[in-house]
Design an enzyme around this catalytic site. Structure first.
Site: not given
Ligand code: PEP
Ligand code: MG
Length: 593
Positions: A197, A304, A340, A439, A462-463, A473, A510
């Site tokens: 409840h 992730r 991943r 990446e 990103n990487d 980064r 991504c």
């Molecule tokens: C990337 O490197 O662009 C990525 C998506 O993985 P992360 O940011 O988790 O390293």
């Molecule tokens: Mg990465």
């Protein structure tokens, strides 16, 4: 090194929401303690008279509560009190109290307290969850009689300060209604289930709640900093910086939906000429699904899994892994989840992961290379992913692939794990889709052999940017060198997308670039049709997509690929995006006219 949180407690999420605040702990058991007196045989009648009077008062109070709840919340919830009124007259409860007074010569307060404890112990041993939850009712009804007898009301017993996360052994419905819940931002209880409840009431009052959190009142102290995740059922006590940052991001995600963007929630992601672009979500924990679904993600393009390792002080157990993946897949069903496998390195290391610190962490052992050095960790995770794939749409993605040897190595571990599961008769998807993160420059430059080993690739911009430009980064100092629109980065992204398309393999982008409304036209011009982005960026990206055609994006991409400097590219993109925005605004005006 990431610090583990002081404690992570798990329970059942019964009312959704995320709250970070100080705990306020009430100890129900303590307030049931009472002076126990031996009485003389001649006092029995007096004590029983007090009991009858208390029962009559409580019945009246319950009737008032029933009417109040019926008016404020609804008749379904009000039935709870109807049932309790019936329970007041239940001979089992009544006779037990009377017998304790008469046979054990106990004062009435002590007799009622003992009956409450006996009943709730007895009922909580019963397997049937519905019957077990009725234990809460017995305790509650008895509690009200008890309160009446000691002439203290529940609200006088507990004054709750504003803005707290209330932690209690159990929240009986009458107590719940009588507490001043205006000040309570979330609730954690030790007992209770999805259909209790208290859970129903919390949902109807919109207060996030996690119930069934064992030992909550023992582990949590008043004043402790607590994050309550009412979506996945996690309660973090003394959360680490990493946990706080993750939840702050989620809060920002959920706040993103401004009125102007609202219109895009139900609109498909299409360019101005109607080309459908698949928008998937990047998530780090189950709770992120709420924002992803709210903004219309077509699935999870990147889960992730680091977070679930970082928040624990031990390797996630097989059951913990499995629960995370099935829970996630369940919520996003029938859409797909791309899981991943663990991507950590020496800068992001759970405390139980025994790794030598590296002088240059981002160039140290990380991603799939690290997992191939720790096949037991990889195997445990793959095993759970495979098991979850038995009845959910799940794919597996390997991070930080430098070349074909690594993806072959990872696949070998995957095949070995499949064989083990098959031998044990555990169901899984034998054709589970396998992807490689592109990446690292080495992988992007020589994608052919990698593409032959996988079903899909995911471009981690990103990487890729940091490794192409040798610019960390995460470093504010390097911000001016870390430029995703650097000609060399753009050239690499374009080459990689072309290579995947020519090989007939699915490609998703991504990295953060995919979620940037300023950059998305370029990616479409390069040939990307699948973007996996943070939930907070979904609506802005959808809006931007509707401002240009594929042909315009392709022509932009051709122009930009011929440019030599970041400044030129930036200027061209600005002009393009201004026009696209103007078109979106114009379209809205047309729609209104
Ligand atoms: C990337 O490197 O662009 C990525 C998506 O993985 P992360 O940011 O988790 O390293
Ligand atoms: Mg990465």
């Amino acid at each position: 090194m990431a610090e583990p949180p002081e404690s992570l407690l798990k329970g059942i999420a019964v009312s959704p929401g995320i709250v970070h605040g100080p705990a306020f702990v009430i100890d129900d058991e303590a307030s049931l303690s009472v002076v126990r007196r031996e009485i003389g045989a001649t006092d029995v009648a007096v004590e029983l008279k007090r009991f009858d009077a208390a029962l009559a008062d409580v019945e009246k109070a319950l009737q008032r509560l029933r009417d109040d709840v019926q008016e404020k919340v609804g008749s379904r919830e009000a039935e709870i009190f109807e049932a309790q009124i019936a329970m007041l007259r239940d001979p089992m409860f009544y006779d037990d109290v009377v017998a304790t007074v008469r046979d054990d010569l106990r004062n009435i307060e002590a007799a009622v307290a003992e009956t409450i404890q006996r009943f709730s112990r007895m009922l909580s041993e019963i397997e049937d969850p519905l019957l077990r939850e009725r234990a809460a009712d017995v305790r509650d009804v008895g509690r009200r009689v008890f309160d009446r007898l000691v002439e203290e009301s529940a609200s006088e017993l507990v004054a709750i300060p504003q803005g707290v996360i209330l932690v209690a052994p159990e929240l009986a419905p009458s107590t719940t209604v009588r507490l001043d819940l205006k000040g309570v931002r979330a609730v954690v209880t030790e007992r209770g289930g999805k259909t209790s409840h208290a859970a129903i009431l919390m949902r109807s009052l919109g207060i996030p709640a996690v119930v069934g959190v064992r030992d909550a009142t023992r582990v949590i102290r008043t004043g402790d900093s607590v994050i309550l995740d009412g979506i996945s059922g996690s309660v973090f006590v003394g959360p680490s910086a990493a946990v706080k940052a993750e939840y702050a991001r989620l809060e920002a995600d959920l706040e993103k939906s401004t009125d102007a963007l609202h219109a895009f929630i139900d609109r498909p992601a299409t360019t101005a000429d109607g080309e459908h672009i698949h928008i998937l979500a990047n998530i780090g924990k189950t709770a992120d699904i709420t924002a992803a679904l709210r903004y219309g993600a077509e699935g999870v393009g990147l889960f992730r899994t680091e977070f679930s390792f970082l928040i624990r002080d031990h390797y996630p157990t097989a059951d913990e892994h499995l629960e995370i993946y099935t829970n996630l897949a369940e919520q996003i069903r029938p859409r797909e989840v791309v899981v991943r496998v663990l991507d950590i390195g020496s800068d992001k290391t759970p405390c139980y992961f025994d790794l030598t610190p590296e002088p240059n962490p981002s160039l140290g052992l990380r991603g799939t290379r690290l997992l191939l050095n720790r096949p037991e960790v990889l195997e445990a995770q793959l095993r759970a992913i495979l098991q979850a794939s038995g009845n959910h749409r799940i794919s597996v993605l390997f991070p930080g692939i430098a070349g074909v040897e690594e993806i072959r190595g990872a696949r070998a571990v995957l095949e070995r794990t499949k064989e083990q599961l098959a031998a044990e008769g555990v169901p899984f998807d034998p054709a589970i889709r396998v992807g490689a993160m592109i990446e690292l420059p080495s992988a992007a430059l020589r994608m052919g052999p990698i593409l032959r080993e996988v079903d899909f690739v995911s471009l981690g911009t990103n990487d890729l940017t940091q490794y192409i430009l040798a610019a960390d980064r995460g470093s504010p100092e390097m911000g001016r060198y870390y430029r995703a629109i650097h000609p060399a980065v753009l050239q690499t992204i374009w080459t990689a997308i072309q290579a995947a398309r020519e090989a007939g393999k699915e490609v998703t982008v991504c990295g953060a670039m995919a979620g940037s409304p300023e950059r998305v036209a370029l990616l479409i011009g390069f040939g990307a049709r699948k973007l996996s982005i943070a939930p907070a960026d979904i609506l802005e990206v959808k809006r931007m997509l509707s401002g240009f055609t594929v042909a315009e994006a392709e022509s932009l991409a051709r122009e930009v690929l011929a440019m030599d400097t970041v400044a030129e590219i930036e200027q061209r993109l600005d002009a393009f995006n201004r026009e696209a925005r103007a078109r979106v605004r114009g379209e809205k005006r047309e729609a209104r006219a």
